[in-house]
Enzyme design. Structure first.
Site: not given
Length: 202
Positions: A36, A40-41, A43, A110
């Site tokens: 993402g 986006s959150g 981790t 990625s």
């Protein structure tokens, strides 16, 4: 041009196997590959997931983009070639953890289908669980937790994913989490519910 070494003699057939290690740990190893946009959150969800799984007795390892780039991949930049090599190394490391019976939680932008397919091929389709942490560029820019979006807008960061480099959303993700609609706690619970039976020894 580099040549492959000919004096390599793997010892995989003589070391303790994955099955024995998974039995010892009472879990089934998987790679939970979270993709993402930056912010986006990924981790934050990974940290919450790790804590929840530890409460249930699971052994995990988080691999995070920033941590990896300060260590094993600190010599890589953000060109297409370096991004590909970055993911290749991460996938190889992930495979080592899986072979040790460890549930590996990966947090990496990625950005392309091809780069994630490369990771899946290295790790193995049976062990690869792609999780799309879905937040729009506008939502991530609004959060801008690392100040990266501002720098990208100002031209200080080149090839920034979502702005001047593409992000290709997964086509068949194991799970999609829309973080604009869910709290962190809800996102973590959604992921735990999705993978719990997959990582538990029957």
């Amino acid at each position: 041009m580099t040549t492959k070494a000919t004096n390599i003699h793997p010892v995989f057939d003589r070391i303790i196997g994955r099955d024995e290690k998974e039995q010892f740990l009472n879990q089934r190893a998987r790679v939970i590959w979270m993709t993402g946009l930056s912010g986006s959150g990924k981790t934050t969800i990974a940290i919450g997931l790790e804590k929840e799984l530890q409460k249930r007795g699971f052994l995990t390892q988080i691999l995070d983009g920033d941590n990896i780039r300060t260590g094993i991949n600190k010599n890589l930049g953000f060109s297409d070639e370096d991004r590909t090599e970055n993911i290749r190394r991460i996938a190889e490391v992930s495979k080592l953890f899986v072979n040790c019976g460890i549930i590996t939680i990966n947090c990496f932008v990625s950005p392309t289908l091809a780069i994630r397919e490369q990771a899946k091929e290295i790790i193995g389709d049976d062990d690869f669980r792609e999780v799309y942490v879905n937040a729009s560029y506008e939502e991530c820019e609004k959060r801008d937790v690392k100040g990266l979006y501002k720098k990208a807008r100002n031209g200080e960061i080149k090839n920034f994913t979502g702005l001047d480099a593409p992000f290709e959303a997964p086509e068949n993700a194991f799970l999609e989490i829309k973080t604009a609609d869910l709290s962190i706690e809800e996102s973590v619970r959604c992921l735990v519910d999705a993978i719990l039976s997959d990582i538990s020894q029957a």
